[in-house]
Design a protein around this motif. Structure first.
Motif, PDB file in Angstrom:
ATOM      1  N   VAL A 101       0.712  -1.169  -0.030  1.00 44.29           N
ATOM      2  CA  VAL A 101       0.190  -0.134   0.327  1.00 44.29           C
ATOM      3  C   VAL A 101       0.756   1.285   0.018  1.00 44.29           C
ATOM      4  CG1 VAL A 101      -1.726   1.160   0.764  1.00 44.29           C
ATOM      5  CG2 VAL A 101      -1.517  -1.436   1.364  1.00 44.29           C
ATOM      6  N   ARG A 145      -2.984   4.625   0.922  1.00 46.25           N
ATOM      7  CA  ARG A 145      -3.685   3.815   2.031  1.00 46.25           C
ATOM      8  C   ARG A 145      -5.107   4.177   2.159  1.00 46.25           C
ATOM      9  NH1 ARG A 145      -0.334   1.364   5.438  1.00 46.25           N
ATOM     10  NH2 ARG A 145       1.688   2.740   3.877  1.00 46.25           N
ATOM     11  N   LYS A 168      -6.890  -0.263   0.780  1.00 46.93           N
ATOM     12  CA  LYS A 168      -6.238   0.416   0.346  1.00 46.93           C
ATOM     13  C   LYS A 168      -7.540   1.027  -1.144  1.00 46.93           C
ATOM     14  CE  LYS A 168      -2.590  -0.585  -4.190  1.00 46.93           C
ATOM     15  NZ  LYS A 168      -2.034  -1.580  -4.585  1.00 46.93           N
TER      16      LYS A 168
END
Length: 209
Positions: A3, A8, A171
């Motif tokens: 990620v 994120r 994600k």
């Protein structure tokens, strides 16, 4: 899950929303016989202590529940996704140094998988899963609509799953790393698609400068 910072997603409320919006997840466990995965509908419950817990069931004939897990289990929740063509990028017209990619939303939940065969708990989970997915229908079916002896017999063929979540990875890869002009092109392209899943992903592309 890899990620990058730009993608994120760590807001607990948003992660919970993505989990609840995913109708079919995948339970993955590592065992001495290798990785084992099962597609499962699950529901998310928030306990009084604020901890999130996943609930569901799987077939008793499925060997996954009998194979001791090596470490924590992982449950994969896949949100909206779509292919992104470089043709939508303004930068393609500027210098041509662009490549295709894929936009998607994903959440990975980790925790100890607890399996059980208690009839009362199984019936509660089956009822709650059924009510969750029948709730939007004009004439929802209920577990009580089936004969009780039949339901009891069906419960003998499943085992329950309880998975208290110890950590979450989220994600949201929706072209955040592209320029405003490129994002505008991606959003417009996806929203004009004939595929409903593309349009759903297109609505998630940030378009502000």
């Amino acid at each position: 899950m890899y990620v990058p910072p730009a993608f994120r997603e760590d807001d607990p409320a948003e992660l919970a929303r993505i989990i609840r919006a995913t109708r079919l997840s995948t339970l993955v466990t590592a065992t001495s016989e290798g990785l084992v995965a099962t597609p499962l509908p699950l529901f998310l419950e928030e306990g009084g202590d604020g901890q999130f817990v996943l609930h569901g069931h799987l077939a008793k004939a499925n060997p996954q529940w009998k194979l001791p897990a090596l470490g924590e289990a992982m449950v994969i929740f896949s949100g909206p996704d779509a292919y992104v063509t470089p043709s939508w990028y303004e930068t393609k017209r500027e210098h041509g140094k662009v490549v295709p990619t894929w936009n998607y939303v994903a959440v990975h939940a980790y925790g100890p998988a607890e399996f059980y065969e208690d009839d009362a708990r199984l019936l509660d989970v089956v009822r709650r899963l059924t009510d969750l997915h029948e709730g939007g229908r004009a004439a929802p079916w209920a577990v009580a609509d089936a004969p009780e002896p039949f339901v009891r017999a069906q419960l003998k063929g499943i085992v329950g799953l309880r998975l208290p979540i110890t950590r979450l990875e989220g994600k949201r890869k929706m072209s955040q790393n592209r320029s405003a002009a490129d994002r505008e092109g991606v959003a417009a392209g996806l929203l004009a698609s004939d595929r409903a899943s593309d349009r759903e992903a297109g609505a998630l592309v940030p378009r502000e400068v």
